[in-house]
Motif scaffolding. Structure first.
Motif, short mmCIF file in Angstrom:
data_model
loop_
_atom_site.label_atom_id
_atom_site.label_comp_id
_atom_site.label_asym_id
_atom_site.label_seq_id
_atom_site.Cartn_x
_atom_site.Cartn_y
_atom_site.Cartn_z
N SER A 145 19.24 36.63 54.85
CA SER A 145 18.49 35.43 54.50
C SER A 145 19.37 34.20 54.74
O SER A 145 20.60 34.29 54.75
CB SER A 145 18.06 35.49 53.04
OG SER A 145 17.41 34.29 52.65
N THR A 146 18.71 33.07 54.91
CA THR A 146 19.45 31.81 55.09
C THR A 146 19.81 31.18 53.75
O THR A 146 20.47 30.13 53.73
CB THR A 146 18.62 30.81 55.90
OG1 THR A 146 17.36 30.60 55.25
CG2 THR A 146 18.40 31.32 57.32
N ARG A 147 19.38 31.79 52.62
CA ARG A 147 19.72 31.24 51.31
C ARG A 147 19.94 32.37 50.31
O ARG A 147 19.37 33.44 50.41
CB ARG A 147 18.63 30.30 50.81
CG ARG A 147 17.26 30.90 50.66
CD ARG A 147 16.22 29.84 50.26
NE ARG A 147 16.57 29.23 48.98
CZ ARG A 147 16.12 28.05 48.58
NH1 ARG A 147 15.32 27.35 49.36
NH2 ARG A 147 16.47 27.56 47.41
N ASP A 200 21.20 32.75 45.87
CA ASP A 200 21.54 32.05 44.63
C ASP A 200 22.30 32.98 43.69
O ASP A 200 21.91 34.13 43.48
CB ASP A 200 20.26 31.55 43.94
CG ASP A 200 19.57 30.46 44.75
OD1 ASP A 200 20.14 29.36 44.85
OD2 ASP A 200 18.47 30.71 45.27
N HIS A 229 27.06 25.31 47.66
CA HIS A 229 26.91 24.19 46.72
C HIS A 229 27.15 24.70 45.31
O HIS A 229 26.55 25.69 44.87
CB HIS A 229 25.52 23.58 46.85
CG HIS A 229 25.28 22.41 45.95
ND1 HIS A 229 25.96 21.21 46.09
CD2 HIS A 229 24.45 22.24 44.88
CE1 HIS A 229 25.55 20.36 45.17
NE2 HIS A 229 24.64 20.96 44.42
N ASP A 273 30.85 20.28 48.51
CA ASP A 273 30.39 21.55 49.05
C ASP A 273 31.52 22.29 49.75
O ASP A 273 32.36 21.69 50.44
CB ASP A 273 29.25 21.31 50.05
CG ASP A 273 27.94 20.94 49.36
OD1 ASP A 273 27.86 21.09 48.12
OD2 ASP A 273 27.02 20.49 50.05
N SER A 325 24.71 27.98 44.95
CA SER A 325 23.65 28.21 45.94
C SER A 325 24.27 28.26 47.32
O SER A 325 25.13 27.45 47.66
CB SER A 325 22.58 27.12 45.86
OG SER A 325 23.15 25.83 46.05
N VAL A 326 23.83 29.25 48.11
CA VAL A 326 24.38 29.50 49.44
C VAL A 326 23.30 29.20 50.47
O VAL A 326 22.17 29.68 50.35
CB VAL A 326 24.84 30.97 49.56
CG1 VAL A 326 25.37 31.26 50.96
CG2 VAL A 326 25.91 31.28 48.51
N ARG A 327 23.64 28.38 51.47
CA ARG A 327 22.71 28.05 52.54
C ARG A 327 23.41 28.26 53.88
O ARG A 327 24.56 27.86 54.06
CB ARG A 327 22.22 26.61 52.42
CG ARG A 327 21.55 26.28 51.08
CD ARG A 327 20.25 27.04 50.90
NE ARG A 327 19.58 26.70 49.65
CZ ARG A 327 19.69 27.41 48.52
NH1 ARG A 327 20.46 28.49 48.50
NH2 ARG A 327 19.04 27.05 47.44
N SER A 328 22.72 28.89 54.83
CA SER A 328 23.32 29.23 56.12
C SER A 328 22.40 28.81 57.26
O SER A 328 21.17 28.78 57.11
CB SER A 328 23.60 30.74 56.18
OG SER A 328 24.08 31.12 57.45
N HIS A 372 14.92 21.83 39.91
CA HIS A 372 16.33 22.15 40.15
C HIS A 372 17.16 22.14 38.86
O HIS A 372 18.39 22.03 38.92
CB HIS A 372 16.96 21.20 41.18
CG HIS A 372 16.28 21.22 42.51
ND1 HIS A 372 16.24 22.35 43.31
CD2 HIS A 372 15.61 20.26 43.18
CE1 HIS A 372 15.57 22.08 44.41
NE2 HIS A 372 15.16 20.82 44.37
#
Length: 439
Positions: free
Chosen positions: A242-244, A246, A275, A285, A315-318, A391
């Motif tokens: 996944s691109t995200r 938590d 983040h 970040d 939170s992880v975003r790719s 959030h």
């Protein structure tokens, strides 16, 4: 400049040693109680990965969240292919704990429970390690962060919940590159059988190993089992990159270690942005770059940019789909793996271990406000309402005062929420627990 030939060489070496892998043989049992059928308006629960050794007799703990009794037909399946069964009637809002090795010992055990009606959830428990039992099989599974270094062992336990044989392939990723060991290709699992894969046989003395399982026929339930210097973890993994991701409860306690493990199973380099929300601190970040078909890691604690101030929400975003896991433990000791917390509209917290909870965090991952219904099981009163702005995060114990001690609660919302749980530990936060789907 020479990384490409090196990765190819490592992959060839790993594939070469793959022929030495041991898959414990399994046999089709002659009779399965109930013939593998699930009655109309019934549900099923599937648990796998419980080590069967006498020194670590894990258990499966069932909780009936319904207001009426439920009948359970339980089968324990060992990796030897032998099966034992038991029938149980579970009264409303009560628990039942089963030690699978007491019925059928094996190196690893799987449990299949057929429930007449809905509302029953189950958790695998082995010491502080826990993993939710699944209500359905999947056609893909992935996890990362496994170690086969000296003093550690890593396995993937695979259970076939269906009445027909299933077939799967496994790929491995590490800092040494990509591998598709021959012995892990076209693996067949008979109906209602369990097999386990010993990663050390194909990835020798490596850390940060990513695993991707792809089912070619049927559906499967998989759990990663890691024993890192005596610290056991049961990793339920995730169904797809996944691109995200938590992680709502990441410890920053002194003396604790928290490492984000990332695997990139695709051909494009991954740029992963991390983040961190920690009280009133403003934290820049963090970033980790992962090469294609490889793995990487980011130390979250200790980290000079992140204060030692309780629990952080991460939170992880790719830019491309990746597999992420969190490895936590006492500094200098073994670490346990935990999967990201998936957004859900229904969950159960129930204190399946005897220690209860240390952290109970609810996070609203969306921009719009949500209202969470918090119902104490067995209570005749109205549920408590917990409101979260977009959030925002909140302490679930404010709406569920008995939850910290392990009292069972059912949580629900019209919009998704993310739940983060830890068990009491020293240092704090190194035992991360997964909530149960309450539907």
């Amino acid at each position: 400049m020479r990384r490409g030939p090196l990765l190819i060489a490592c992959a060839v070496v790993l594939a070469g040693v793959g022929v030495a892998v041991t898959l414990r043989p399994v046999h089709n049992p002659s009779v399965y109680p109930g013939g593998g059928a699930v009655a109309p308006q019934s549900t099923a629960l599937y648990c796998t990965g419980l080590p069967g050794g006498a020194q670590r007799p894990g258990r499966v703990s069932f909780l009936n969240t319904a207001a009426s009794s439920r009948s359970l037909e339980i089968e324990v399946v060992a990796d030897t292919g032998h099966v034992a069964s038991r029938s149980v009637t579970l009264a409303a809002h009560t628990r039942y704990a089963l030690q699978p090795t007491s019925l059928e010992p094996g190196t690893f055990d799987a449990v299949l429970a057929r429930v007449a009606g809905g509302g029953v959830v189950a958790e695998e428990v082995d010491g502080p390690a826990e993993a939710p039992c699944a209500s359905a099989g999947t056609t893909a599974w992935a996890a990362t962060g496994f170690s086969t270094a000296v003093g550690s062992s890593a396995y993937v336990s695979v259970f076939n919940p269906t009445a027909t044989a299933a077939v799967f392939n496994v790929s491995l990723f590490s800092s040494a590159g990509f591998s598709a060991p021959q012995a892990f290709q076209g693996v067949s699992v008979p109906a209602h059988a369990e097999v386990y894969l010993d990663l050390a046989r194909v990835a020798v003395n490596l850390r940060g190993i990513g695993v991707a399982l792809r089912v070619l026929r049927g559906t499967l339930v998989a759990v990663g089992v890691e024993d890192a210097a005596g610290t056991l973890s049961l990793d339920p993994g995730q169904s797809a990159p996944s691109t995200r991701a938590d992680f709502p409860v990441v410890t920053t306690a002194r003396g604790a270690s928290a490492v984000l493990e990332v695997a990139d199973p695709g051909p494009t380099p991954a740029v992963v942005r991390v983040h961190v929300v920690l009280g009133s601190y403003r934290i820049a970040d963090q970033f980790v770059n992962v090469a294609p078909y490889s793995t990487g890691a980011l130390a979250l604690n200790p980290n000079p940019a992140i204060a030692a101030a309780g629990y952080a929400a991460v939170s992880v975003r790719s830019n491309v789909p990746v597999v992420a896991d969190l490895a936590t433990g006492a500094a200098g000791a073994g670490s346990a793996l935990s999967a990201p917390s998936a957004p859900t509209t229904s969950a159960v917290v129930g204190g399946f271990s005897t220690s209860g909870y240390d952290a109970l965090r609810v996070v609203n991952p969306g921009r719009r406000a949500i209202t969470l219904s918090v119902l104490a099981l067995g209570s005749t009163g109205a549920p408590t309402r917990l409101h979260l702005a977009g959030h925002a995060l909140a302490d679930l114990a404010t709406a569920a005062p008995g939850a910290r001690a392990g009292a069972p609660y059912l949580l629900s919302s019209r919009r998704p929420f993310v739940l983060g749980l830890t068990a009491p530990s020293r240092p704090a936060g190194v035992v991360v627990l997964a909530p149960l789907d309450g539907r």
